[in-house]
Design a protein around this motif. Structure first.
Motif, mmCIF file in Angstrom:
data_model
loop_
_atom_site.group_PDB
_atom_site.id
_atom_site.type_symbol
_atom_site.label_atom_id
_atom_site.label_comp_id
_atom_site.label_asym_id
_atom_site.label_seq_id
_atom_site.Cartn_x
_atom_site.Cartn_y
_atom_site.Cartn_z
ATOM 1 N N GLY A 86 45.794 31.177 41.945
ATOM 2 C CA GLY A 86 46.674 33.105 42.781
ATOM 3 C C GLY A 86 46.280 32.746 44.476
ATOM 4 O O GLY A 86 46.048 32.257 45.140
ATOM 5 N N ASP A 87 46.076 34.857 44.627
ATOM 6 C CA ASP A 87 45.422 34.919 45.800
ATOM 7 C C ASP A 87 43.847 34.720 46.261
ATOM 8 O O ASP A 87 43.370 33.715 45.521
ATOM 9 C CB ASP A 87 45.434 36.235 45.852
ATOM 10 N N PRO A 88 44.011 34.322 47.569
ATOM 11 C CA PRO A 88 42.681 33.557 48.034
ATOM 12 C C PRO A 88 41.563 34.551 47.173
ATOM 13 O O PRO A 88 41.600 35.572 47.147
ATOM 14 C CB PRO A 88 42.639 33.732 49.789
ATOM 15 N N TRP A 89 40.651 33.525 46.553
ATOM 16 C CA TRP A 89 38.887 35.063 45.921
ATOM 17 C C TRP A 89 38.380 35.158 46.494
ATOM 18 O O TRP A 89 37.723 34.833 47.103
ATOM 19 C CB TRP A 89 38.909 33.545 44.922
ATOM 20 N N SER A 90 38.810 36.872 46.483
ATOM 21 C CA SER A 90 37.669 37.090 47.421
ATOM 22 C C SER A 90 36.426 38.222 46.415
ATOM 23 O O SER A 90 36.701 38.616 45.211
ATOM 24 C CB SER A 90 38.118 38.163 47.794
ATOM 25 N N PHE A 91 34.991 36.841 47.014
ATOM 26 C CA PHE A 91 34.123 36.883 46.005
ATOM 27 C C PHE A 91 33.739 37.519 46.258
ATOM 28 O O PHE A 91 32.894 39.021 46.951
ATOM 29 C CB PHE A 91 33.418 35.844 46.458
ATOM 30 N N HIS A 114 38.482 24.683 39.965
ATOM 31 C CA HIS A 114 39.455 24.447 39.866
ATOM 32 C C HIS A 114 40.890 25.698 40.142
ATOM 33 O O HIS A 114 40.742 26.899 39.962
ATOM 34 C CB HIS A 114 40.117 23.649 38.684
ATOM 35 N N GLY A 115 41.387 25.450 41.386
ATOM 36 C CA GLY A 115 42.549 25.948 41.662
ATOM 37 C C GLY A 115 43.190 25.599 43.442
ATOM 38 O O GLY A 115 42.484 24.885 43.867
ATOM 39 N N GLU A 116 43.653 26.998 44.295
ATOM 40 C CA GLU A 116 44.547 26.762 45.442
ATOM 41 C C GLU A 116 43.601 26.407 46.806
ATOM 42 O O GLU A 116 43.635 25.961 47.368
ATOM 43 C CB GLU A 116 45.834 26.389 45.807
ATOM 44 N N ASN A 117 42.698 27.463 45.875
ATOM 45 C CA ASN A 117 41.939 27.981 46.944
ATOM 46 C C ASN A 117 40.291 28.460 47.278
ATOM 47 O O ASN A 117 39.904 28.672 46.170
ATOM 48 C CB ASN A 117 42.505 29.673 47.900
ATOM 49 N N ILE A 118 39.896 28.550 48.491
ATOM 50 C CA ILE A 118 38.180 28.571 48.595
ATOM 51 C C ILE A 118 37.742 29.423 47.875
ATOM 52 O O ILE A 118 38.652 30.530 49.148
ATOM 53 C CB ILE A 118 37.879 27.322 49.167
ATOM 54 N N PRO A 119 37.061 29.976 47.558
ATOM 55 C CA PRO A 119 36.902 31.501 47.352
ATOM 56 C C PRO A 119 36.180 31.424 49.452
ATOM 57 O O PRO A 119 35.678 31.372 49.680
ATOM 58 C CB PRO A 119 35.629 31.671 46.545
ATOM 59 N N ASN A 120 35.955 33.480 49.557
ATOM 60 C CA ASN A 120 35.494 33.709 50.669
ATOM 61 C C ASN A 120 34.941 34.513 50.556
ATOM 62 O O ASN A 120 35.133 35.391 49.661
ATOM 63 C CB ASN A 120 36.787 33.583 51.594
ATOM 64 N N ARG A 139 44.325 22.596 42.544
ATOM 65 C CA ARG A 139 45.116 22.006 41.291
ATOM 66 C C ARG A 139 45.659 23.050 41.673
ATOM 67 O O ARG A 139 45.292 24.402 41.594
ATOM 68 C CB ARG A 139 44.309 22.304 40.068
ATOM 69 N N GLN A 140 46.802 23.127 41.352
ATOM 70 C CA GLN A 140 47.780 23.892 41.249
ATOM 71 C C GLN A 140 48.074 24.506 39.753
ATOM 72 O O GLN A 140 47.652 23.554 39.379
ATOM 73 C CB GLN A 140 49.173 23.277 41.652
ATOM 74 N N ALA A 141 48.361 25.932 39.789
ATOM 75 C CA ALA A 141 48.402 26.502 38.726
ATOM 76 C C ALA A 141 49.972 25.638 37.452
ATOM 77 O O ALA A 141 50.904 25.539 38.383
ATOM 78 C CB ALA A 141 48.577 27.523 38.652
ATOM 79 N N PRO A 142 49.884 25.723 36.363
ATOM 80 C CA PRO A 142 50.604 24.847 35.800
ATOM 81 C C PRO A 142 52.359 25.719 35.921
ATOM 82 O O PRO A 142 51.975 26.871 35.408
ATOM 83 C CB PRO A 142 50.497 24.687 34.187
ATOM 84 N N THR A 143 53.306 25.681 36.435
ATOM 85 C CA THR A 143 54.243 26.500 36.049
ATOM 86 C C THR A 143 55.057 26.762 35.501
ATOM 87 O O THR A 143 55.954 27.889 34.399
ATOM 88 C CB THR A 143 55.328 25.877 37.312
ATOM 89 N N THR A 144 55.093 26.188 33.631
ATOM 90 C CA THR A 144 55.301 26.152 32.574
ATOM 91 C C THR A 144 54.789 25.488 31.654
ATOM 92 O O THR A 144 53.645 24.772 31.679
ATOM 93 C CB THR A 144 56.755 25.165 32.302
ATOM 94 N N ALA A 145 54.960 26.103 30.460
ATOM 95 C CA ALA A 145 54.005 25.347 28.610
ATOM 96 C C ALA A 145 54.328 23.774 28.880
ATOM 97 O O ALA A 145 55.625 23.600 29.278
ATOM 98 C CB ALA A 145 54.722 26.666 27.620
ATOM 99 N N LEU A 146 54.198 23.556 27.842
ATOM 100 C CA LEU A 146 54.685 21.942 27.879
ATOM 101 C C LEU A 146 55.684 21.755 27.544
ATOM 102 O O LEU A 146 56.162 20.634 27.392
ATOM 103 C CB LEU A 146 53.413 21.076 26.632
ATOM 104 N N ASN A 147 56.486 22.973 26.553
ATOM 105 C CA ASN A 147 58.046 22.511 26.498
ATOM 106 C C ASN A 147 58.758 23.574 26.852
ATOM 107 O O ASN A 147 60.229 23.548 27.091
ATOM 108 C CB ASN A 147 57.967 23.364 24.593
#
Length: 326
Positions: A86-91, A114-120, A139-147
């Motif tokens: 999600g959004d950038p991680w404001s530590f 693991h994630g799209e953004n490095i914390p800040n 790592r991008q978040a999965p968009t759907t479950a395995l089914n």
């Protein structure tokens, strides 16, 4: 409606039992791949870079498998995984305390975010100075479950990702508002470890697992039965592993009351009263629940210096150390 939900859960349990025998038989030959390829900047796949404000050092996650073995009798590598989508991680200061507790108590070989953004933010910069061996894995978040079903709750994306990360690499997953209080070495001798949250649900705020552990393989397959728009908050993520643990107890060790405590309904006592935390391996601060109930979270060391209650004791224990609590 309740009978229908119970019937679905019953069918899912039968499905898991049917698959268990096959999965155990092929355990040594089957590798579940994560739902997203992990690529970071100019690194090759499954690569992370070290974050210490000074250098950028690529590291293969598969390399950690070789370097994290050798401790006699311990199956789970001493490697920590956090997940943030999600959004950038404001530590926050609380996040800093979580990482500091991992560093001081567990002394892990690696800490992966693991994630799209490095914390800040200030407390992230402070963390990179005070805590060693932190790596970021894109790592991008999965968009759907395995089914192919859409996730009803965005948190279920992280639930699936954390499961697959431990399944693929082994190690210890922690929520970002967990504070570690005691060594996990006694637990790392098991293939898989979960904690209990309620009578009919386990918690996934802490997961210990050996790479390709059979219990995690079966639990991963449960996401082929994810119910999409009718999925409950606890269904596949918490209630299914609880049911599996009762059917396949030899595959998983369940800690009854030493993880994920206190529960959200004990937060007021925990924050401003007396709570016995002497037996806990780790404590869950429930940061979001605390805010929803009007409980203030500490923003700096000044806030915990004279904080009355067990929460103040714990945060001072981590920040100042057991022999330097003021």
């Amino acid at each position: 409606m309740k009978r229908k939900r119970n019937y679905r859960l019953f069918l899912l349990i039968l499905f898991c039992i049917f698959l268990a025998v096959t999965i155990i038989w092929v355990t040594r030959h089957m590798e579940i791949q994560p739902s997203n390829r992990i690529i970071l900047l100019k690194c090759n796949v499954y690569c992370a870079i070290q974050l210490d404000n000074r250098t950028i050092k690529p590291l293969s996650l598969h390399q950690t498998e070789r370097q994290s073995t050798g401790e006699e009798g311990l199956l789970v590598p001493n490697v920590i995984h956090f997940v943030w989508f999600g959004d950038p991680w404001s530590f926050t200061f609380l996040n800093y305390l979580s990482f500091l507790s991992v560093h001081k108590v567990l002394s892990p070989e690696y800490i992966f975010i693991h994630g799209e953004n490095i914390p800040n933010g200030y407390w992230w910069n402070r963390t990179t100075l005070d805590v060693s061996n932190i790596y970021h894995v894109y790592r991008q978040a999965p968009t759907t479950a395995l089914n192919g079903q859409p996730f009803k709750f965005k948190e279920h994306k992280s639930d699936l990702a954390r499961l697959q990360i431990i399944l693929s690499y082994g190690g210890i997953y922690l929520d970002k508002d967990m504070i570690v209080l005691k060594s996990f070495n006694q637990l790392r001798k098991y293939q898989t470890v979960f904690g209990r949250e309620t009578k009919y649900a386990l918690t996934n705020s802490v997961i210990l697992g050996q790479k390709e552990a059979p219990f995690l393989k079966i639990l991963n397959l449960a996401y082929y039965a994810y119910n999409g728009p009718t999925e409950t908050w606890t269904g596949t993520s918490l209630r299914v592993p609880d049911s599996m643990s009762r059917i396949l107890p030899a595959m998983v060790h369940v800690e009854q009351d030493t993880f994920n405590r206190p529960l959200w309904n004990d937060l007021k006592v925990y924050f401003h009263g007396s709570y016995n935390w002497s037996r806990l391996y780790a404590t869950h601060v429930w940061a979001r629940k605390a805010k929803q109930t009007g409980l203030a979270l500490p923003k700096s060391p000044d806030d915990i210096r004279h904080w009355n209650g067990s929460f103040g004791e714990i945060t001072r224990f981590i920040y100042y150390g057991p022999n330097d609590v003021v």
